[in-house]
Design a protein around this motif. Structure first.
Motif, PDB file in Angstrom:
ATOM      1  N   ASN A 160      53.974  44.611 -48.330  1.00 48.85           N
ATOM      2  CA  ASN A 160      52.935  43.952 -49.136  1.00 48.85           C
ATOM      3  C   ASN A 160      51.532  44.266 -48.632  1.00 48.85           C
ATOM      4  OD1 ASN A 160      54.985  42.548 -50.678  1.00 48.85           O
ATOM      5  ND2 ASN A 160      55.200  41.186 -48.917  1.00 48.85           N
ATOM      6  N   SER A 209      47.783  45.609 -48.303  1.00 53.61           N
ATOM      7  CA  SER A 209      46.615  45.876 -49.148  1.00 53.61           C
ATOM      8  C   SER A 209      46.307  47.365 -49.066  1.00 53.61           C
ATOM      9  CB  SER A 209      45.408  45.082 -48.643  1.00 53.61           C
ATOM     10  OG  SER A 209      45.002  45.577 -47.366  1.00 53.61           O
ATOM     11  N   TYR A 212      43.252  40.754 -48.552  1.00 57.77           N
ATOM     12  CA  TYR A 212      44.510  40.027 -48.723  1.00 57.77           C
ATOM     13  C   TYR A 212      45.685  40.973 -48.938  1.00 57.77           C
ATOM     14  CZ  TYR A 212      41.475  36.009 -49.287  1.00 57.77           C
ATOM     15  OH  TYR A 212      40.536  35.038 -49.067  1.00 57.77           O
ATOM     16  N   SER A 213      46.852  40.562 -48.425  1.00 56.04           N
ATOM     17  CA  SER A 213      48.068  41.324 -48.701  1.00 56.04           C
ATOM     18  C   SER A 213      48.340  41.244 -50.204  1.00 56.04           C
ATOM     19  CB  SER A 213      49.249  40.744 -47.913  1.00 56.04           C
ATOM     20  OG  SER A 213      49.488  39.397 -48.299  1.00 56.04           O
ATOM     21  N   THR A 214      49.121  42.172 -50.711  1.00 59.70           N
ATOM     22  CA  THR A 214      49.355  42.209 -52.160  1.00 59.70           C
ATOM     23  C   THR A 214      50.129  41.004 -52.671  1.00 59.70           C
ATOM     24  OG1 THR A 214      51.334  43.572 -51.871  1.00 59.70           O
ATOM     25  CG2 THR A 214      49.253  44.735 -52.278  1.00 59.70           C
ATOM     26  N   ASN A 215      50.872  40.313 -51.811  1.00 54.40           N
ATOM     27  CA  ASN A 215      51.602  39.121 -52.245  1.00 54.40           C
ATOM     28  C   ASN A 215      50.817  37.836 -51.992  1.00 54.40           C
ATOM     29  OD1 ASN A 215      51.827  38.839 -49.455  1.00 54.40           O
ATOM     30  ND2 ASN A 215      54.006  38.309 -49.520  1.00 54.40           N
ATOM     31  N   GLY A 216      49.591  37.951 -51.468  1.00 54.23           N
ATOM     32  CA  GLY A 216      48.767  36.768 -51.216  1.00 54.23           C
ATOM     33  C   GLY A 216      49.216  35.931 -50.033  1.00 54.23           C
ATOM     34  N   LYS A 229      50.610  31.639 -46.394  1.00 55.49           N
ATOM     35  CA  LYS A 229      51.654  31.277 -47.351  1.00 55.49           C
ATOM     36  C   LYS A 229      52.971  31.070 -46.608  1.00 55.49           C
ATOM     37  CE  LYS A 229      53.391  33.132 -51.735  1.00 55.49           C
ATOM     38  NZ  LYS A 229      53.360  34.352 -52.566  1.00 55.49           N
ATOM     39  N   LYS A 281      45.758  37.104 -45.024  1.00 57.15           N
ATOM     40  CA  LYS A 281      44.392  37.594 -45.175  1.00 57.15           C
ATOM     41  C   LYS A 281      43.888  38.010 -43.804  1.00 57.15           C
ATOM     42  CE  LYS A 281      41.763  33.248 -44.823  1.00 57.15           C
ATOM     43  NZ  LYS A 281      40.752  32.401 -45.488  1.00 57.15           N
TER      44      LYS A 281
END
Length: 131
Positions: free
Chosen positions: A122, A124, A38-42, A61, A45
């Motif tokens: 953002n 991962s 997942y990217s760091t901001n969610g 998102k 994926k």
């Protein structure tokens, strides 16, 4: 020292069970599936699956960013990217016809978000997998 038949049978069954476990592990691909990252901001994926060299990106998102999965060499050189541009519950997957990775080689996956025309953000950390 006298060895009983029960002890011999037990020892043999333990040894055979251990050998079967080792054989199963030895024949399984090491990391044929990178797992979901997942990217760091969610907001995104992604994953890689060796069967068919499938790379999947999912925008999860509604934040104005796109999902971006980057596949890198072990030395962090970019090989290719897969983007998902819609937040519709579906993902974008590209297979071997898009980019065919060398079987058994080690690569890295990184999942980011990006604005159209912008730089990936953002991201991962990179995660190693075997194709």
């Amino acid at each position: 020292m006298r060895t009983t038949h029960r002890f011999v049978r037990y020892s043999l069954s333990v040894a055979l069970g251990a050998a079967a476990t080792v054989a199963a592990l030895a024949t399984s691909p090491a990391s044929a599936d990178s797992g979901w990252w997942y990217s760091t901001n969610g907001g995104a994926k992604g994953r890689f699956i060796a069967a068919g060299d499938k790379t999947t990106a999912c925008d999860i998102k509604r934040d104005g960013y796109l999902a971006l999965v980057q596949i890198l060499t072990i030395n962090n050189s970019l090989l290719y990217r897969v983007a998902d541009t819609k937040v519709d519950g579906k993902c974008t997957t590209k297979g071997a016809s898009y980019f065919d990775l060398q079987d058994g080689a080690t690569y890295k996956i990184e999942v980011c978000t990006v604005k159209r025309g912008g730089r990936p953000v953002n991201c991962s950390s990179t995660h190693q997998f075997t194709a």
